[in-house]
Design a protein around this motif. Structure first.
Motif, PDB file in Angstrom:
ATOM      1  N   ASP A   1     -52.746  14.277 -91.112  1.00  0.00           N
ATOM      2  CA  ASP A   1     -52.238  13.292 -90.450  1.00  0.00           C
ATOM      3  C   ASP A   1     -53.588  12.062 -90.427  1.00  0.00           C
ATOM      4  O   ASP A   1     -54.652  12.319 -89.783  1.00  0.00           O
ATOM      5  CB  ASP A   1     -51.936  13.446 -88.859  1.00  0.00           C
TER       6      ASP A   1
ATOM      7  N   LYS B   1     -49.657   5.813-100.047  1.00  0.00           N
ATOM      8  CA  LYS B   1     -49.483   7.471 -99.531  1.00  0.00           C
ATOM      9  C   LYS B   1     -49.656   8.465-100.265  1.00  0.00           C
ATOM     10  O   LYS B   1     -48.946   9.507-100.461  1.00  0.00           O
ATOM     11  CB  LYS B   1     -47.824   7.707 -99.009  1.00  0.00           C
TER      12      LYS B   1
ATOM     13  N   LYS C   1     -42.840  12.469 -90.167  1.00  0.00           N
ATOM     14  CA  LYS C   1     -43.634  12.568 -89.148  1.00  0.00           C
ATOM     15  C   LYS C   1     -45.137  11.881 -89.506  1.00  0.00           C
ATOM     16  O   LYS C   1     -46.168  11.869 -88.674  1.00  0.00           O
ATOM     17  CB  LYS C   1     -44.060  14.064 -88.765  1.00  0.00           C
ATOM     18  N   SER C   2     -45.134  11.240 -90.684  1.00  0.00           N
ATOM     19  CA  SER C   2     -46.353  10.422 -90.847  1.00  0.00           C
ATOM     20  C   SER C   2     -47.505  11.142 -91.611  1.00  0.00           C
ATOM     21  O   SER C   2     -48.437  10.830 -91.542  1.00  0.00           O
ATOM     22  CB  SER C   2     -47.001   9.431 -89.899  1.00  0.00           C
ATOM     23  N   PHE C   3     -47.070  12.494 -91.881  1.00  0.00           N
ATOM     24  CA  PHE C   3     -48.129  13.147 -92.515  1.00  0.00           C
ATOM     25  C   PHE C   3     -48.282  13.019 -94.089  1.00  0.00           C
ATOM     26  O   PHE C   3     -47.144  12.693 -94.691  1.00  0.00           O
ATOM     27  CB  PHE C   3     -47.884  14.601 -92.586  1.00  0.00           C
ATOM     28  N   TYR C   4     -49.398  13.015 -94.586  1.00  0.00           N
ATOM     29  CA  TYR C   4     -49.512  12.672 -95.955  1.00  0.00           C
ATOM     30  C   TYR C   4     -50.260  13.871 -96.711  1.00  0.00           C
ATOM     31  O   TYR C   4     -50.872  14.633 -96.098  1.00  0.00           O
ATOM     32  CB  TYR C   4     -50.344  11.581 -96.252  1.00  0.00           C
TER      33      TYR C   4
ATOM     34  N   HIS D   1     -60.264  15.479 -90.717  1.00  0.00           N
ATOM     35  CA  HIS D   1     -58.957  15.655 -90.459  1.00  0.00           C
ATOM     36  C   HIS D   1     -58.645  16.949 -90.267  1.00  0.00           C
ATOM     37  O   HIS D   1     -59.227  17.892 -90.978  1.00  0.00           O
ATOM     38  CB  HIS D   1     -58.098  14.880 -91.479  1.00  0.00           C
TER      39      HIS D   1
ATOM     40  N   GLU E   1     -54.207   9.396 -89.157  1.00  0.00           N
ATOM     41  CA  GLU E   1     -54.670   8.728 -88.043  1.00  0.00           C
ATOM     42  C   GLU E   1     -55.062   9.690 -86.760  1.00  0.00           C
ATOM     43  O   GLU E   1     -55.545   9.138 -85.856  1.00  0.00           O
ATOM     44  CB  GLU E   1     -53.315   8.090 -87.227  1.00  0.00           C
ATOM     45  N   ASP E   2     -55.111  10.859 -87.272  1.00  0.00           N
ATOM     46  CA  ASP E   2     -55.728  12.080 -86.278  1.00  0.00           C
ATOM     47  C   ASP E   2     -57.234  12.426 -86.952  1.00  0.00           C
ATOM     48  O   ASP E   2     -56.969  13.421 -87.847  1.00  0.00           O
ATOM     49  CB  ASP E   2     -54.786  13.096 -85.965  1.00  0.00           C
TER      50      ASP E   2
ATOM     51  N   TRP F   1     -51.452  19.093 -95.996  1.00  0.00           N
ATOM     52  CA  TRP F   1     -50.843  18.029 -95.441  1.00  0.00           C
ATOM     53  C   TRP F   1     -51.685  17.666 -94.108  1.00  0.00           C
ATOM     54  O   TRP F   1     -52.470  18.481 -93.630  1.00  0.00           O
ATOM     55  CB  TRP F   1     -49.556  18.461 -94.772  1.00  0.00           C
TER      56      TRP F   1
ATOM     57  N   LEU G   1     -42.431  16.817 -92.713  1.00  0.00           N
ATOM     58  CA  LEU G   1     -43.767  16.365 -92.555  1.00  0.00           C
ATOM     59  C   LEU G   1     -43.954  14.842 -92.910  1.00  0.00           C
ATOM     60  O   LEU G   1     -44.786  14.136 -92.169  1.00  0.00           O
ATOM     61  CB  LEU G   1     -44.617  17.317 -93.155  1.00  0.00           C
ATOM     62  N   THR G   2     -43.139  14.442 -94.064  1.00  0.00           N
ATOM     63  CA  THR G   2     -43.413  13.036 -94.471  1.00  0.00           C
ATOM     64  C   THR G   2     -42.724  12.146 -93.328  1.00  0.00           C
ATOM     65  O   THR G   2     -43.306  11.178 -93.005  1.00  0.00           O
ATOM     66  CB  THR G   2     -42.696  12.891 -95.751  1.00  0.00           C
TER      67      THR G   2
END
Length: 211
Positions: free
Chosen positions: A102, A184, A91-94, A126, A104-105, A100, A88-89
């Motif tokens: 995203d 992050k 994949k840019s999930f925080y 989110h 940006e989403d 977790w 997940l990290t």
């Protein structure tokens, strides 16, 4: 009888034979542990060592003591969770509060704080994912539950003291934190830079203004 809570289960395609425990020594184990977790590794302090569970050696700048094979279902679950956290990290999930998301989403919502007098508040909603490795029989699955996460559009400095105090008054446990993008991670308000937005994550903290 009450109905069972619905969850999503996905078979983990990683072979249990690939699971490992990577042993490290570090003169500042808590600091090393924080670094590993920020990079998405599942780690814990074991005596004078730091153990990293998963399928990937972090190759950290610390004395490497060797590799172990997870013993038993509990350690295997930790290693599978290490695999999931790292995936997940990458994949840019925080992660915030175990959930977790995203950054940006999101969907922007214009609403108000649920206190009188009403105060306008714009948030970015989110989709959050609560993810954990579980064992059913002889097979391990990724259990995924969904949970919304709200992040204010305005930063701490832009919100102002009065609005921030109102958000804190409505916030349920755990205490309100702010999101620090360059690190992050989330931090308590008193430790977060003024340019960071807080998480008004309590479902009752704001109302939909119809936007």
């Amino acid at each position: 009888m009450s109905p069972l809570h619905e969850v999503n289960l996905f078979p983990l395609l990683v072979s249990p034979d690939a699971l490992r425990v990577y042993r490290y020594h570090h003169r500042a184990p808590q600091k090393f542990l924080a670094y590993l977790r920020a990079e998405g590794f599942y780690a814990e302090i074991r005596g004078e060592e730091v153990w990293v569970y998963g399928v990937e050696d972090p190759q950290a700048r610390a004395p490497f003591l060797g590799t172990l094979t997870p013993q038993g279902a509990k350690e295997a679950a930790k290693a599978f969770n290490g695999y999931l956290h790292r995936f997940l990290t990458q994949k840019s999930f925080y992660r915030n509060g175990g959930v977790w998301f995203d950054p940006e989403d999101y969907v922007e919502i214009a609403g108000y704080l649920a206190l009188e007098p009403r105060v306008p508040l714009e948030v970015r909603l989110h989709q959050g994912y609560w993810v954990e490795a579980v064992r059913l029989g002889e097979t391990y699955f990724a259990l995924v539950d969904l949970e919304k996460r709200a992040l204010t559009k305005a930063t701490l400095a832009e919100l102002g003291g009065e609005v921030l105090q109102r958000i804190k008054a409505l916030q349920e446990s755990p205490p309100l934190k702010a999101w620090v993008p360059h690190q992050k991670r989330s931090l308590p308000l008193e430790k977060a830079p003024p340019r960071c937005p807080p998480f008004p994550s309590s479902p009752g903290a704001f109302g939909d203004g119809g936007s």
